[in-house]
Design an enzyme around this catalytic site. Structure first.
Site, short mmCIF file in Angstrom:
data_model
loop_
_atom_site.label_atom_id
_atom_site.label_comp_id
_atom_site.label_asym_id
_atom_site.label_seq_id
_atom_site.Cartn_x
_atom_site.Cartn_y
_atom_site.Cartn_z
CE LYS A 172 -3.42 2.91 0.86
NZ LYS A 172 -4.22 3.44 -0.23
CE LYS A 205 -1.75 7.87 7.54
NZ LYS A 205 -2.43 6.70 7.03
P1 NAD Z 1 -10.82 10.02 8.66
O1 NAD Z 1 -10.01 11.03 9.41
O2 NAD Z 1 -11.94 10.49 7.82
O3 NAD Z 1 -11.37 8.89 9.65
C1 NAD Z 1 -10.66 8.42 10.76
C2 NAD Z 1 -11.69 8.08 11.84
O4 NAD Z 1 -11.02 7.52 12.97
C3 NAD Z 1 -12.46 9.31 12.36
O5 NAD Z 1 -13.84 9.05 12.36
C4 NAD Z 1 -11.91 9.50 13.77
O6 NAD Z 1 -12.85 10.08 14.67
C5 NAD Z 1 -11.58 8.07 14.15
N1 NAD Z 1 -10.60 7.96 15.21
C6 NAD Z 1 -9.43 8.63 15.36
N2 NAD Z 1 -8.78 8.22 16.47
C7 NAD Z 1 -9.57 7.26 17.04
C8 NAD Z 1 -9.44 6.46 18.20
N3 NAD Z 1 -8.38 6.57 19.01
N4 NAD Z 1 -10.45 5.60 18.48
C9 NAD Z 1 -11.54 5.48 17.67
N5 NAD Z 1 -11.71 6.23 16.56
C10 NAD Z 1 -10.73 7.10 16.24
O7 NAD Z 1 -9.74 9.22 7.76
P2 NAD Z 1 -10.05 8.35 6.46
O8 NAD Z 1 -9.84 9.21 5.25
O9 NAD Z 1 -11.32 7.61 6.65
O10 NAD Z 1 -8.81 7.34 6.49
C11 NAD Z 1 -8.80 6.22 7.35
C12 NAD Z 1 -7.59 5.36 6.96
O11 NAD Z 1 -7.75 4.90 5.61
C13 NAD Z 1 -6.26 6.11 7.00
O12 NAD Z 1 -5.25 5.23 7.46
C14 NAD Z 1 -6.03 6.51 5.56
O13 NAD Z 1 -4.65 6.69 5.26
C15 NAD Z 1 -6.63 5.31 4.84
N6 NAD Z 1 -7.14 5.56 3.47
C16 NAD Z 1 -7.89 6.67 3.19
C17 NAD Z 1 -8.38 6.85 1.88
C18 NAD Z 1 -9.26 8.04 1.52
O14 NAD Z 1 -9.47 8.25 0.31
N7 NAD Z 1 -9.78 8.80 2.46
C19 NAD Z 1 -8.11 5.90 0.89
C20 NAD Z 1 -7.38 4.77 1.21
C21 NAD Z 1 -6.88 4.61 2.50
#
Ligand code: NAD
Length: 295
Positions: free
Chosen positions: A170, A239
């Site tokens: 990834k 990140k």
């Molecule tokens: P986001 O910030 O929208 O969601 C993260 C969620 O985690 C939030 O709802 C937050 O409140 C929650 N959170 C944070 N700390 C927490 C804790 N200690 N306990 C419980 N909940 C907690 O981020 P995202 O865009 O949904 O990304 C999530 C993951 O997926 C990341 O690792 C990101 O790199 C990966 N990702 C994102 C995308 C994208 O297009 N957004 C695509 C592929 C991968």
């Protein structure tokens, strides 16, 4: 099979919705209680900690920002491993550090819990459509036991090796994607500066060798219409490229282009744009050239 889902953000929420649609009984948690409202309205249960979720479920999934949050949720005092029962499985869907998820898997093994690292690709549109790509590392037997879970969120499922391998693939993918978009933006900025018609240039390149998934999928929904609502926040893209370049340093592999794009992301993050979509790193490039890449 009863599932737990922790982290209901841009990616986690649509994935959890698809797991419910596939018929799984779901228990959810997020530090932001309101993030769970829609799922709870649809019939999911809420628990007050990852530990409580793990006590009641056979498979727990997380979709969290990165290594810090995953460690807290997995091995913290009220974390998953404090509640997980022998024979259960923990799947981390976050983009995470391979070393960190390996340490967690080692601790989990001592408790009879298997860990899979299963980061996803395809963005929020594919997360909603259930057509993500998922790259999974960990014990093959645990992967096989979870095949139906992965099928509910992804249409491209790859078993890539032992624990941590999912994130290695990834992080390499994301570096390539980011470098690719940077190159596309340089090309389009030159086209604009030369006075060419942007829409025509975009369509011509889409049908030519300069095309790519990120060029055709991402640009028309972000830069080209001036939409920098995340999607995928710049702070998480930073990140990812940071984790990727760390991995390469540890492996003794120089990465010239990835290091350069990392600095472009840092520049935009330093401007205070961490919560905007990651494509906002184009804005300083536009500023220098005094042009806007809009249709
Ligand atoms: P986001 O910030 O929208 O969601 C993260 C969620 O985690 C939030 O709802 C937050 O409140 C929650 N959170 C944070 N700390 C927490 C804790 N200690 N306990 C419980 N909940 C907690 O981020 P995202 O865009 O949904 O990304 C999530 C993951 O997926 C990341 O690792 C990101 O790199 C990966 N990702 C994102 C995308 C994208 O297009 N957004 C695509 C592929 C991968």
């Amino acid at each position: 099979m009863r599932l737990g889902f922790i982290g209901l953000g841009n990616m986690g929420k649509p994935m959890a919705v698809n797991l419910r649609r596939a018929g799984y009984k779901l228990t959810v948690y997020d530090v932001r209680r309101e993030a769970a409202n829609e799922l709870v309205d649809q019939g999911a249960s809420w628990e007050n900690s990852p530990k409580e979720i793990a006590k009641k479920t056979e498979v727990v999934l997380t979709s969290l920002p990165g290594p810090l949050e995953v460690e807290q949720v997995a091995v913290g005092r009220d974390g998953i491993l404090a509640g997980a029962t022998r024979g259960s499985i923990y799947i981390d869907l976050s983009t995470n550090s391979p070393m960190s998820i390996r340490r967690i898997a080692n601790i989990a093994k001592g408790k009879g819990v298997e860990v899979l690292d299963a980061p996803v690709s395809g963005g929020t549109l594919a997360a909603k459509a259930g057509t993500l790509t998922v790259m999974v590392g960990g014990e093959k037997e645990a992967f096989d036991r979870c095949s139906k879970v992965f099928e509910a969120i992804a249409s491209n499922i790859f078993y890539v090796g032992d624990i941590g391998s999912g994130n290695m693939v990834k992080l390499i993918n994301n570096m390539m994607e980011f470098i690719n978009l940077y190159g596309s933006l340089e090309g389009l900025l030159l086209a604009k500066k030369l006075g060419l018609e942007l829409k025509t240039v975009f369509e011509a390149i889409k049908a030519s060798g300069g095309d790519s998934f990120i060029f055709r999928q991402k640009l028309p929904r972000s830069v080209l219409i001036g939409n920098f609502e995340p999607g995928f926040a710049l702070k998480w893209a930073y990140k990812d490229i940071d984790l990727g370049t760390q991995l390469a340093r540890q492996a003794g592999v120089p990465l010239f282009l990835a290091s350069f794009v990392q600095q472009k992301f840092l520049e935009a993050k330093t401007r205070g744009w961490g919560d905007k979509d990651w494509t906002c790193f184009v804005l300083p490039m536009e500023e220098v050239l005094n042009v806007r890449l809009r249709y």
